[in-house]
Design an enzyme around this catalytic site. Sequence first.
Site, short mmCIF file in Angstrom:
data_model
loop_
_atom_site.label_atom_id
_atom_site.label_comp_id
_atom_site.label_asym_id
_atom_site.label_seq_id
_atom_site.Cartn_x
_atom_site.Cartn_y
_atom_site.Cartn_z
N HIS A 22 -2.48 -2.47 -9.59
CA HIS A 22 -3.47 -1.88 -8.69
C HIS A 22 -4.70 -2.75 -8.67
O HIS A 22 -5.08 -3.33 -9.69
CB HIS A 22 -3.84 -0.47 -9.15
CG HIS A 22 -4.45 0.34 -8.06
ND1 HIS A 22 -5.79 0.28 -7.77
CD2 HIS A 22 -3.89 1.17 -7.16
CE1 HIS A 22 -6.02 1.08 -6.73
NE2 HIS A 22 -4.89 1.63 -6.35
N HIS A 44 0.87 -1.19 0.00
CA HIS A 44 0.00 0.00 0.00
C HIS A 44 0.91 1.24 0.00
O HIS A 44 1.71 1.42 -0.91
CB HIS A 44 -0.92 -0.11 1.23
CG HIS A 44 -2.05 0.85 1.32
ND1 HIS A 44 -2.41 1.71 0.32
CD2 HIS A 44 -2.94 1.12 2.33
CE1 HIS A 44 -3.46 2.44 0.69
NE2 HIS A 44 -3.79 2.10 1.92
N ASP A 101 2.68 5.34 -6.79
CA ASP A 101 3.93 5.24 -6.05
C ASP A 101 5.16 5.10 -6.93
O ASP A 101 6.28 5.16 -6.44
CB ASP A 101 3.87 4.04 -5.09
CG ASP A 101 2.91 4.30 -3.94
OD1 ASP A 101 2.90 5.43 -3.45
OD2 ASP A 101 2.19 3.37 -3.55
N1 CMC Z 1 4.87 -6.97 -10.01
C1 CMC Z 1 4.77 -8.20 -10.53
N2 CMC Z 1 3.61 -8.90 -10.62
C2 CMC Z 1 2.52 -8.30 -10.14
C3 CMC Z 1 2.54 -7.02 -9.57
C4 CMC Z 1 3.77 -6.33 -9.52
N3 CMC Z 1 3.87 -5.12 -9.01
N4 CMC Z 1 1.30 -6.68 -9.17
C5 CMC Z 1 0.51 -7.73 -9.47
N5 CMC Z 1 1.25 -8.71 -10.07
C6 CMC Z 1 0.76 -9.99 -10.58
C7 CMC Z 1 0.39 -10.94 -9.46
O1 CMC Z 1 1.50 -11.72 -9.11
C8 CMC Z 1 -0.72 -11.74 -10.09
O2 CMC Z 1 -0.14 -12.63 -10.98
P1 CMC Z 1 -0.77 -14.12 -11.19
O3 CMC Z 1 -2.13 -13.89 -11.78
O4 CMC Z 1 0.16 -14.82 -12.10
O5 CMC Z 1 -0.84 -14.72 -9.81
C9 CMC Z 1 -1.47 -10.72 -10.95
O6 CMC Z 1 -0.49 -9.71 -11.27
C10 CMC Z 1 -2.64 -10.07 -10.23
O7 CMC Z 1 -2.15 -9.42 -9.08
P2 CMC Z 1 -2.77 -9.51 -7.63
O8 CMC Z 1 -1.67 -9.54 -6.62
O9 CMC Z 1 -3.79 -10.62 -7.57
O10 CMC Z 1 -3.53 -8.11 -7.57
P3 CMC Z 1 -4.09 -7.41 -6.30
O11 CMC Z 1 -5.22 -6.57 -6.74
O12 CMC Z 1 -4.39 -8.41 -5.22
O13 CMC Z 1 -2.87 -6.52 -5.78
C11 CMC Z 1 -1.34 -4.73 -5.57
C12 CMC Z 1 -2.72 -5.17 -6.06
C13 CMC Z 1 -1.23 -3.23 -5.69
C14 CMC Z 1 -1.15 -5.15 -4.11
C15 CMC Z 1 -0.26 -5.43 -6.45
O14 CMC Z 1 -0.40 -5.03 -7.79
C16 CMC Z 1 1.15 -5.15 -5.95
O15 CMC Z 1 1.64 -5.86 -5.08
N6 CMC Z 1 1.84 -4.09 -6.51
C17 CMC Z 1 3.14 -3.69 -6.01
C18 CMC Z 1 2.99 -2.85 -4.76
C19 CMC Z 1 2.50 -1.46 -5.08
O16 CMC Z 1 3.00 -0.80 -5.96
N7 CMC Z 1 1.54 -0.98 -4.27
C20 CMC Z 1 0.99 0.37 -4.39
C21 CMC Z 1 -0.43 0.37 -4.84
S1 CMC Z 1 -0.98 2.02 -5.34
C22 CMC Z 1 -0.88 2.98 -3.89
C23 CMC Z 1 -1.97 2.66 -2.96
O17 CMC Z 1 -3.04 3.26 -3.08
O18 CMC Z 1 -1.77 1.81 -2.09
#
Ligand code: CMC
Length: 428
Positions: free
Chosen positions: A306, A267, A362
Amino acid sequence: MKETITVIDNRTGKTYELPVTHGTIRAMDLRQIKSGDDDFGLMSYDPAFMNTASCTSRITYIDGDKGILRYRGYPIEQLAEKSTYLEVAYLILNGDLPNSAQLEEWESNVKLHTMVHENIKKFMEGFHYDAHPMGMFISTVAALSTYFSDAKRINDPLSRRAQIIRLVAKMPTIAAYTYRHSIGRPYAYPDNDLGYNANFLSMMFKMTEQKYHANPVLERALDVLFILHADHEQNCSANAMRSVGSSNSDPYSATAAAAAALYGPLHGGANEEVLRMLVQIGSKDKVPEFIKRVRAGETKLMGFGHRVYKNYDPRAKIIKQTADAVFEVTGKNPLLDLALELERIALEEDYFITRKLYPNVDFYSGLIYQALGIPTDMFPVMFAIPRTSGWLAQWEEMMTDPEKKIVRPRQVYLGAKQRDYVSLEKRK
Ligand code: CMC
């Protein structure tokens, strides 16, 4: 068109007609669906709230597929260009933009409350010299509840209003104190001749001069960053704010809980991680190797992806423009080229395209904070300052919602069935 949905329970052959309101069904309407007399009733199972609306809200609108973000109906692009953070905070908290008298009153109220009790300084002095600023920030915000016992009157709108002003006003002061503490400099008191951002920069960087003069371009850049971070509907920390606030705890405790949720690297802690990732990659020629590791699932590309935005994050676009303005004053952050190369290669990669992963807020914000002279571990705190107005708007909305109840999810229990206690000597 009839706004209902018909459910046939194949276990019993029974049919149920459930009302559909605003594109949702009420999870409680499922409870009547039972396989037999001793069945508790159907529940929905939705870990991580992938498809569950936890409240109704009138604050922030996001269309993740189209990359739209609006506060109270106003597009984020217009607010970032024309407004100020304090005006946006008023908008988020009150539902509409202030007229000039309202804005003046709001700004002067916030200015009146920028100071913190001297004991807060003593409290903060207790932290270790290398304590993470966000850890100090969370604890200090929680400690504020012990200074304002009237904050417990959460059903009194005037008391809620007073705490909202205090919290918005004191966040920059606490944030700046965490920084001064970490570098061993005396805390700089608020300067109420200055605006919200200029005062924050003064408390961060003032040395022995009588008055700190922030560069207007940098001051404005900070305003834009604060506007972009002010609210983001039901994200992890807003949900924590509502969840903790739903037990009628005071807003300082609930805000500390929200800040704790924000601290996580998935986050608001992601901005810090992005910077560390860029430093670790080191140079443009190492980008393909890093992307290979991401594809292999060995690491994440921080600042990408996201839960809601599946096209692009409109905040990232605005931040990129702000970065250009800042770098004209400060000189280009050497990590910018690396970040641009990382984005370029990632956006061509099948891995990111198929998963709809784009830069989020971010990805570039840290490069600006760094150019402003703010150390990496302060980045989550920089996120928390403006998000406080969003948390408080979410809290106020919940407190005045006739449907408010303590947040208490259900679970699907998969553990052991009842069994008898085994005395210690008989256990294997
Ligand atoms: N790098 C590599 N792979 C990713 C990333 C990433 N940053 N984000 C998602 N994925 C992959 C994930 O591994 C999954 O792959 P698979 O389908 O093969 O298992 C797929 O994309 C879907 O991702 P998810 O984790 O199920 O998506 P989510 O909605 O649960 O998570 C998130 C959203 C923001 C936590 C995630 O994208 C992430 O960890 N990003 C990196 C951390 C980040 O930049 N966070 C800031 C978010 S914006 C500021 C805020 O408001 O918080």
